[in-house]
Design a protein around this motif. Structure first.
Motif, PDB file in Angstrom:
ATOM      1  N   LEU A 164       0.822  -1.216   0.000  1.00 49.60           N
ATOM      2  CA  LEU A 164       0.000   0.000   0.000  1.00 49.60           C
ATOM      3  C   LEU A 164       0.852   1.261   0.000  1.00 49.60           C
ATOM      4  N   ASP A 165       2.145   1.124  -0.275  1.00 50.54           N
ATOM      5  CA  ASP A 165       3.050   2.274  -0.259  1.00 50.54           C
ATOM      6  C   ASP A 165       2.931   3.055  -1.566  1.00 50.54           C
ATOM      7  N   ILE A 166       1.872   3.832  -1.656  1.00 45.68           N
ATOM      8  CA  ILE A 166       1.605   4.551  -2.898  1.00 45.68           C
ATOM      9  C   ILE A 166       2.694   5.574  -3.201  1.00 45.68           C
ATOM     10  N   ALA A 167       3.272   6.175  -2.192  1.00 44.03           N
ATOM     11  CA  ALA A 167       4.334   7.154  -2.430  1.00 44.03           C
ATOM     12  C   ALA A 167       5.531   6.496  -3.111  1.00 44.03           C
ATOM     13  N   LYS A 168       5.892   5.312  -2.654  1.00 44.23           N
ATOM     14  CA  LYS A 168       7.003   4.582  -3.279  1.00 44.23           C
ATOM     15  C   LYS A 168       6.674   4.240  -4.731  1.00 44.23           C
ATOM     16  N   TYR A 169       5.446   3.826  -4.956  1.00 45.46           N
ATOM     17  CA  TYR A 169       4.993   3.458  -6.306  1.00 45.46           C
ATOM     18  C   TYR A 169       5.077   4.654  -7.251  1.00 45.46           C
ATOM     19  N   VAL A 170       4.566   5.785  -6.809  1.00 43.32           N
ATOM     20  CA  VAL A 170       4.556   6.991  -7.644  1.00 43.32           C
ATOM     21  C   VAL A 170       5.990   7.485  -7.892  1.00 43.32           C
ATOM     22  N   LYS A 171       6.825   7.434  -6.877  1.00 49.48           N
ATOM     23  CA  LYS A 171       8.207   7.887  -7.044  1.00 49.48           C
ATOM     24  C   LYS A 171       8.977   6.959  -7.978  1.00 49.48           C
ATOM     25  N   MET A 172       8.643   5.671  -7.957  1.00 49.43           N
ATOM     26  CA  MET A 172       9.272   4.732  -8.872  1.00 49.43           C
ATOM     27  C   MET A 172       8.905   5.064 -10.314  1.00 49.43           C
ATOM     28  N   ALA A 173       7.645   5.421 -10.524  1.00 50.39           N
ATOM     29  CA  ALA A 173       7.223   5.852 -11.857  1.00 50.39           C
ATOM     30  C   ALA A 173       7.995   7.098 -12.282  1.00 50.39           C
TER      31      ALA A 173
ATOM     32  N   PRO B  20       2.452  15.804  -1.534  1.00 48.52           N
ATOM     33  CA  PRO B  20       3.856  16.063  -1.893  1.00 48.52           C
ATOM     34  C   PRO B  20       4.289  15.428  -3.208  1.00 48.52           C
ATOM     35  N   LEU B  21       3.453  14.545  -3.777  1.00 42.86           N
ATOM     36  CA  LEU B  21       3.811  13.854  -5.011  1.00 42.86           C
ATOM     37  C   LEU B  21       3.417  14.639  -6.259  1.00 42.86           C
ATOM     38  N   GLN B  22       2.783  15.785  -6.085  1.00 44.52           N
ATOM     39  CA  GLN B  22       2.297  16.561  -7.224  1.00 44.52           C
ATOM     40  C   GLN B  22       3.437  17.256  -7.958  1.00 44.52           C
ATOM     41  N   ILE B  23       3.211  17.538  -9.209  1.00 48.88           N
ATOM     42  CA  ILE B  23       4.225  18.178 -10.055  1.00 48.88           C
ATOM     43  C   ILE B  23       4.572  19.569  -9.542  1.00 48.88           C
ATOM     44  N   THR B  24       3.619  20.184  -8.854  1.00 46.42           N
ATOM     45  CA  THR B  24       3.861  21.508  -8.271  1.00 46.42           C
ATOM     46  C   THR B  24       4.857  21.455  -7.128  1.00 46.42           C
ATOM     47  N   ARG B  25       5.119  20.256  -6.630  1.00 43.94           N
ATOM     48  CA  ARG B  25       6.052  20.100  -5.512  1.00 43.94           C
ATOM     49  C   ARG B  25       7.212  19.184  -5.887  1.00 43.94           C
TER      50      ARG B  25
ATOM     51  N   GLU C 263      -8.777  21.922  -0.445  1.00 46.68           N
ATOM     52  CA  GLU C 263      -8.483  22.336   0.928  1.00 46.68           C
ATOM     53  C   GLU C 263      -7.363  21.504   1.537  1.00 46.68           C
ATOM     54  N   ASN C 264      -7.272  20.240   1.123  1.00 40.81           N
ATOM     55  CA  ASN C 264      -6.257  19.345   1.684  1.00 40.81           C
ATOM     56  C   ASN C 264      -4.958  19.342   0.894  1.00 40.81           C
ATOM     57  N   GLY C 265      -4.855  20.231  -0.099  1.00 39.84           N
ATOM     58  CA  GLY C 265      -3.567  20.401  -0.754  1.00 39.84           C
ATOM     59  C   GLY C 265      -3.492  20.009  -2.207  1.00 39.84           C
ATOM     60  N   CYS C 266      -4.622  19.701  -2.847  1.00 38.74           N
ATOM     61  CA  CYS C 266      -4.577  19.398  -4.277  1.00 38.74           C
ATOM     62  C   CYS C 266      -4.284  20.673  -5.052  1.00 38.74           C
ATOM     63  N   GLU C 267      -3.217  20.661  -5.840  1.00 34.51           N
ATOM     64  CA  GLU C 267      -2.790  21.843  -6.592  1.00 34.51           C
ATOM     65  C   GLU C 267      -2.787  21.611  -8.102  1.00 34.51           C
TER      66      GLU C 267
END
Length: 579
Positions: A71-80, A140-145, A177-181
């Protein structure tokens, strides 16, 4: 800092860009294989990865969150991102996806009167709590960041479900509100009222369909004006359900549609790889009858369930090559299949004699559904002693879902499935001496589509009518089947009754393999304590995928829980799937 915008088209750092995306859900593929699949996605010519996010896995119990391992979605997205891929996230509370309860957590149904996917305050508050934690992980995984996420989706195919425009606006605003940019999209079928009912102000509407691509885009043009056209789900195949047929997509038709869509707009291939509904996570549909999905989510996708490149992949690659320079990708993972052969049963265990080893019983005047007992998945057994009962002439289960195996004095007398649960059943020769009644209920997977979702409490939520009267006084055994370590194999399984069957086998070279379930009736399989999913002799799936990382060099243990008591003395592993 990179910038992604939606204007008359999609723009990355002010340069027009064509999105060619592939759908692959991290929670349907073991983490050890993520890189292999992502490399193959890039080699196809795709520049983007798309995935759902399942609320029911990330918050299995209210207030307890998990973003580790599979369930480590951050790792998955960063791998992509490491592979140069952009990412589309679909963090809707509801995902559909042929997934258990459409991704909603089971515990929502613990609350009486729960209303889903609308501005019902108790439901809304749970989403607030979930998004607060989820967006700490994905924002934090968004392109804006500095991340690769370029788009997020508001809800999912809401136009098929409801027309609460305020709810859609709420979800959109809560994400912001929760940080979607990044820019927001919605996705619905472009026909009928679905496209309009599923929209949210400021979010780009995208379409979901699997044929007649040019015509679908024409319909969308009239609705969205001078905005980019995107098929968010280009269905390359379809899913299978137990008792149905295996589905194969129309390759020639899909290739023409792919070409047409890419000539005018953007696409997300659904699915690039389907993967597996491990454990109890398959969803179900309900129209005229209950149709629970099989364990495999192969979907006739471009990669097989175990990640093999298909002829379809190569044909899609040719079309994509007309619109995108195909990169040279070194596939760094070497994954093999093995046929390990046949192994005999090591030992067995009876279910009835192991109930107290598996769970803590609950005494109650009347039957209680799984959800009220904080149980989400698996089985639940209702037991009662009726010493005065000499013959069971009629039985009826009220507000019961899915499937019931009924026993008298631990002897099978009746199996009820779906609509059979809704009416009374007369029995012949159901004679008993001890008056012990057991009802084993199975959650076959909560329906993931249509308003019947609100009626998906599992087990028995009403009562049990015995010989024309409601019977009171029950011992209830929740059986989530999450931990089998306390099973006592000193009490062997009995012919024709539910039981556990253990196999111990040794291998030298762990690799992907396929467990053949021929000769077995119905149940689930654990490989080294990992639930690889369900089997059922009615098919169409006949073999279960066992990923190599679940196996180890040396001794391995496999346990089958078989509900019908229909067993084979052995199991066999093949190096090919079979539908």
């Amino acid at each position: 800092m990179d910038k992604f915008e939606i204007k008359d088209d999609f723009y990355l750092d002010d340069n027009r860009i064509k999105i060619i995306s592939g759908g692959m859900n991290y929670f349907r593929v073991l983490p050890e294989y993520w890189r292999d699949r992502l490399e193959k996605l890039k080699a196809l010519g795709c520049n983007t990865l798309e995935t759902y996010i399942p609320w029911n896995l990330h918050e299995k119990q209210k207030g307890t969150f998990d973003f580790s391992g599979m369930l480590d979605i951050a790792k998955y997205v960063k791998m992509a991102q490491e592979l140069g891929l952009m990412v589309i996230l679909r963090p809707s509370p509801y995902i559909c996806g042929e997934w258990e309860f459409g991704g909603l957590p089971y515990w929502l149904l613990k609350e009486d009167g729960m209303k889903l996917r609308c501005m019902y305050e108790p439901y809304i508050q749970h989403i607030r709590d979930y998004y607060k934690v989820l967006f700490e992980v994905i924002a934090p995984l968004q392109i804006t960041r500095g991340g690769p996420v370029i788009l997020m989706q508001v809800e999912n195919e809401y136009g098929y479900y409801g027309d609460d425009a305020a709810y859609m606006e709420f979800i959109k605003n809560l994400m912001i509100e929760n940080g979607c940019e990044v820019p927001l999209v919605t996705s619905d079928g472009p026909w009928g009222e679905a496209f309009d009912c599923g929209k949210a102000q400021g979010a780009l509407p995208t379409g979901n369909f699997g044929s007649k691509g040019k015509a679908q885009f024409e319909v969308m043009k009239k609705k969205i004006g001078n905005k980019p056209l995107m098929c968010m789900e280009f269905w390359v195949g379809w899913f299978d359900f137990w008792g149905g047929e295996h589905h194969i997509g129309d390759l020639d038709g899909h290739l023409k549609d792919l070409d047409d869509l890419l000539s005018e707009g953007h696409i997300n291939i659904y699915m690039f790889e389907g993967g597996t509904n491990f454990g109890f996570m398959n969803g179900a549909n309900y129209y005229e009858k209950l149709e629970p999905d099989v364990t495999s989510y192969d979907y006739d996708a471009l990669l097989t369930e175990d990640g093999r490149i298909t002829p379809k992949y190569k044909e899609y690659q040719k079309v994509i090559g007309k619109y995108m320079a195909l990169p040279e990708v070194h596939l760094s993972c070497h994954i093999e299949r093995r046929a390990y052969g046949t192994f005999g049963v090591t030992r067995t265990a009876d279910l009835f004699q192991n109930l107290d080893n598996l769970t803590a019983p609950v005494e109650n005047l009347y039957p209680v559904c799984m959800e009220k007992l904080n149980q989400g998945y698996g089985y639940i057994l209702y037991e009662s002693n009726l010493p005065e009962l000499k013959r069971l002439e009629k039985v009826r289960l009220w507000k019961a879902n899915d499937r019931a195996n009924i026993f008298l004095d631990e002897k099978p007398v009746l199996t009820l499935y779906d609509r059979e649960l809704l009416s009374g059943h007369e029995l012949k020769n159901a004679v008993c001496s001890n008056g012990k009644l057991d009802i084993l209920m199975e959650n076959m997977g909560r329906v993931n589509f249509t308003p019947i979702m609100e009626e998906q409490r599992k087990g028995i939520d009403g009562g049990v009518q015995v010989n024309d009267r409601l019977h009171f006084g029950w011992t209830i055994y929740p059986l989530p089947m999450e931990d089998l370590t306390n099973v006592d194999f000193g009490v062997p399984a009995k012919t024709g009754l539910p039981g556990f069957y253990e196999f111990q086998f040794e291998i030298d070279d762990p690799a992907d393999t396929f467990l053949d379930t021929d000769g077995w009736g119905k149940g689930i399989v654990f490989v080294n304590h990992f639930n690889i999913g369900r089997f059922w002799e009615i098919g169409p799936q006949k073999r279960l995928y066992v990923p190599g990382p679940l196996l180890k060099k040396g001794k391995n243990t496999l346990v089958i829980f078989e509900t019908e008591g229909k067993v084979s003395g052995s199991i066999q592993f093949y190096d090919e799937p079979e539908i």
